[in-house]
Design a protein around this motif. Sequence first.
Motif, PDB file in Angstrom:
ATOM      1  N   ARG A  19       0.994  -1.296  -0.154  1.00  0.00           N
ATOM      2  CA  ARG A  19      -0.037   0.026  -0.021  1.00  0.00           C
ATOM      3  C   ARG A  19       0.815   1.258   0.116  1.00  0.00           C
ATOM      4  N   LEU A  20       0.682   2.028  -1.105  1.00  0.00           N
ATOM      5  CA  LEU A  20       1.962   3.138  -1.323  1.00  0.00           C
ATOM      6  C   LEU A  20       0.682   4.212  -1.323  1.00  0.00           C
ATOM      7  N   THR A  21       1.046   5.439  -0.683  1.00  0.00           N
ATOM      8  CA  THR A  21       0.377   6.648  -0.689  1.00  0.00           C
ATOM      9  C   THR A  21       1.574   7.771  -1.091  1.00  0.00           C
ATOM     10  N   TYR A  22       0.763   8.469  -2.260  1.00  0.00           N
ATOM     11  CA  TYR A  22       1.802   9.345  -3.040  1.00  0.00           C
ATOM     12  C   TYR A  22       1.244  10.714  -2.638  1.00  0.00           C
ATOM     13  N   LEU A  23       1.704  11.662  -2.269  1.00  0.00           N
ATOM     14  CA  LEU A  23       1.757  13.172  -2.056  1.00  0.00           C
ATOM     15  C   LEU A  23       2.361  14.064  -3.185  1.00  0.00           C
ATOM     16  N   GLY A  24       1.473  14.586  -3.876  1.00  0.00           N
ATOM     17  CA  GLY A  24       2.162  15.827  -4.983  1.00  0.00           C
ATOM     18  C   GLY A  24       1.985  17.122  -4.384  1.00  0.00           C
ATOM     19  N   THR A  25       1.965  17.110  -3.144  1.00  0.00           N
ATOM     20  CA  THR A  25       1.526  18.718  -2.500  1.00  0.00           C
ATOM     21  C   THR A  25       2.540  19.756  -3.251  1.00  0.00           C
ATOM     22  N   ALA A  26       3.866  19.363  -3.221  1.00  0.00           N
ATOM     23  CA  ALA A  26       4.917  20.220  -3.676  1.00  0.00           C
ATOM     24  C   ALA A  26       4.714  20.853  -5.049  1.00  0.00           C
ATOM     25  N   GLY A  27       3.925  20.058  -5.854  1.00  0.00           N
ATOM     26  CA  GLY A  27       3.628  20.293  -7.412  1.00  0.00           C
ATOM     27  C   GLY A  27       2.363  20.689  -7.470  1.00  0.00           C
ATOM     28  N   GLY A  28       1.609  21.079  -6.372  1.00  0.00           N
ATOM     29  CA  GLY A  28       0.190  21.485  -6.564  1.00  0.00           C
ATOM     30  C   GLY A  28      -0.620  20.484  -6.809  1.00  0.00           C
TER      31      GLY A  28
ATOM     32  N   ARG B 151      -3.006  16.757 -11.571  1.00  0.00           N
ATOM     33  CA  ARG B 151      -3.966  15.507 -11.946  1.00  0.00           C
ATOM     34  C   ARG B 151      -3.075  14.569 -13.257  1.00  0.00           C
ATOM     35  N   THR B 152      -2.625  15.276 -13.972  1.00  0.00           N
ATOM     36  CA  THR B 152      -1.684  14.431 -15.053  1.00  0.00           C
ATOM     37  C   THR B 152      -0.522  13.646 -14.418  1.00  0.00           C
ATOM     38  N   TRP B 153       0.125  14.243 -13.490  1.00  0.00           N
ATOM     39  CA  TRP B 153       1.190  13.594 -12.519  1.00  0.00           C
ATOM     40  C   TRP B 153       0.420  12.446 -11.966  1.00  0.00           C
ATOM     41  N   ALA B 154      -0.606  12.747 -11.239  1.00  0.00           N
ATOM     42  CA  ALA B 154      -1.123  11.561 -10.512  1.00  0.00           C
ATOM     43  C   ALA B 154      -1.605  10.291 -11.282  1.00  0.00           C
ATOM     44  N   ALA B 155      -1.937  10.444 -12.419  1.00  0.00           N
ATOM     45  CA  ALA B 155      -2.302   9.483 -13.349  1.00  0.00           C
ATOM     46  C   ALA B 155      -1.142   8.630 -13.670  1.00  0.00           C
TER      47      ALA B 155
ATOM     48  N   PHE C 115       1.943  -2.015  -7.024  1.00  0.00           N
ATOM     49  CA  PHE C 115       1.584  -1.405  -5.850  1.00  0.00           C
ATOM     50  C   PHE C 115       0.146  -1.151  -5.611  1.00  0.00           C
ATOM     51  N   SER C 116      -0.557  -1.252  -4.692  1.00  0.00           N
ATOM     52  CA  SER C 116      -1.982  -0.448  -4.505  1.00  0.00           C
ATOM     53  C   SER C 116      -1.631   0.908  -4.082  1.00  0.00           C
ATOM     54  N   THR C 117      -1.864   1.838  -4.788  1.00  0.00           N
ATOM     55  CA  THR C 117      -1.439   3.110  -4.980  1.00  0.00           C
ATOM     56  C   THR C 117      -2.805   4.078  -4.613  1.00  0.00           C
ATOM     57  N   THR C 118      -2.418   4.938  -3.698  1.00  0.00           N
ATOM     58  CA  THR C 118      -3.335   6.083  -3.160  1.00  0.00           C
ATOM     59  C   THR C 118      -2.851   7.390  -3.345  1.00  0.00           C
ATOM     60  N   VAL C 119      -3.244   8.207  -4.260  1.00  0.00           N
ATOM     61  CA  VAL C 119      -2.689   9.737  -4.274  1.00  0.00           C
ATOM     62  C   VAL C 119      -3.614  10.437  -3.098  1.00  0.00           C
ATOM     63  N   LEU C 120      -2.732  10.945  -2.417  1.00  0.00           N
ATOM     64  CA  LEU C 120      -3.374  11.880  -1.313  1.00  0.00           C
ATOM     65  C   LEU C 120      -3.300  13.253  -1.861  1.00  0.00           C
ATOM     66  N   ASP C 121      -4.433  13.925  -2.415  1.00  0.00           N
ATOM     67  CA  ASP C 121      -4.382  15.375  -2.779  1.00  0.00           C
ATOM     68  C   ASP C 121      -4.836  16.060  -1.510  1.00  0.00           C
ATOM     69  N   LEU C 122      -4.430  17.437  -1.602  1.00  0.00           N
ATOM     70  CA  LEU C 122      -4.696  18.351  -0.541  1.00  0.00           C
ATOM     71  C   LEU C 122      -5.606  19.611  -1.300  1.00  0.00           C
TER      72      LEU C 122
ATOM     73  N   SER D 132      -0.716   3.086   5.584  1.00  0.00           N
ATOM     74  CA  SER D 132      -0.102   3.024   4.364  1.00  0.00           C
ATOM     75  C   SER D 132       1.201   2.141   4.913  1.00  0.00           C
ATOM     76  N   ASP D 133       1.984   1.158   3.899  1.00  0.00           N
ATOM     77  CA  ASP D 133       3.233   0.721   4.002  1.00  0.00           C
ATOM     78  C   ASP D 133       4.271   1.685   3.686  1.00  0.00           C
ATOM     79  N   VAL D 134       4.071   2.388   2.543  1.00  0.00           N
ATOM     80  CA  VAL D 134       4.985   3.364   2.314  1.00  0.00           C
ATOM     81  C   VAL D 134       4.396   4.772   1.864  1.00  0.00           C
ATOM     82  N   VAL D 135       4.894   5.794   2.196  1.00  0.00           N
ATOM     83  CA  VAL D 135       4.317   7.257   1.888  1.00  0.00           C
ATOM     84  C   VAL D 135       5.622   7.655   1.095  1.00  0.00           C
ATOM     85  N   TRP D 136       5.033   8.375  -0.107  1.00  0.00           N
ATOM     86  CA  TRP D 136       6.121   9.020  -1.075  1.00  0.00           C
ATOM     87  C   TRP D 136       5.662  10.354  -1.451  1.00  0.00           C
ATOM     88  N   VAL D 137       6.747  11.170  -1.272  1.00  0.00           N
ATOM     89  CA  VAL D 137       6.453  12.516  -1.584  1.00  0.00           C
ATOM     90  C   VAL D 137       7.298  13.109  -2.619  1.00  0.00           C
TER      91      VAL D 137
END
Length: 242
Positions: free
Chosen positions: A45-54, A57-61, A72-79, A95-100
């Motif tokens: 279970r990997l959660t990805y945060l793209g906060t630093a890039g705003g 949505r294209t990057w999340a895809a 990986f079972s991926t969740t994108v956590l948007d703020l 999550s197992d891993v959080v990647w920023v």
Amino acid sequence: MPADRPTIVATSGGFTRRERGGLDWAGTAHLAVDLAKVPTSRRPRLTYLGTAGGDQRTWAAEVHAAGERAGFSTTVLDLFPMPSVEDPAAQLLGSDVVWVGGGSVANLLAVWRVHELDEAFRAAWQAGVVLGGVSAGSICWFQGGTTDSFGTELRAVTNGLDLLPYGNGVHYDSEARRRPLVHELVGSGVLGETHCSDDGVGLVYQDTELVEAVTEVPGKGAYIVRRGEDGVVETRVDPRPL
């Protein structure tokens, strides 16, 4: 099972470009998953945060597609414009891993604190969730580092989450101003001992100890910069190839 000890993989890497377009997770990200000790009976279970890039949505895809290819079972956590899950702290903890991802570390830290994620990250880290990331997603775990968040001239950022009691220098070999600015900041005391990574290199910490450097690219290096009696001293750490 969580990681054996609180673990961070702070990198100037993590993704590689595909020949026909898109992204794949690279060696440092796969190492973070390995360190999470995920049971073979389920997908990591990997959660990805793209906060630093705003939260683009294209990057999340691209992240979702890379996760599918990696298993990986991926969740994108948007703020932006609001948290994309009901309970962001619970998402991190589950999550197992959080990647920023990279971008503006100054903006990232401000937004995280508005949503009280600074304490949520500390709780997840202490619970054995492996934290990782690239560039801004590396600097954020430290006391601070060098950033272009404020404009075209690199400056210091000193209000990181402080999970790791060091400074952090990313893109050490690919952006000419990074190395001299790290030396200036360490020499003046703005940053204390600072750990730096060439592009493609990851720094692996358990608790707050640097246990190894690893690299996705042959010939790259990691560096420890300290202030000594006779000035600033830089020590190279040869990474283990992945």
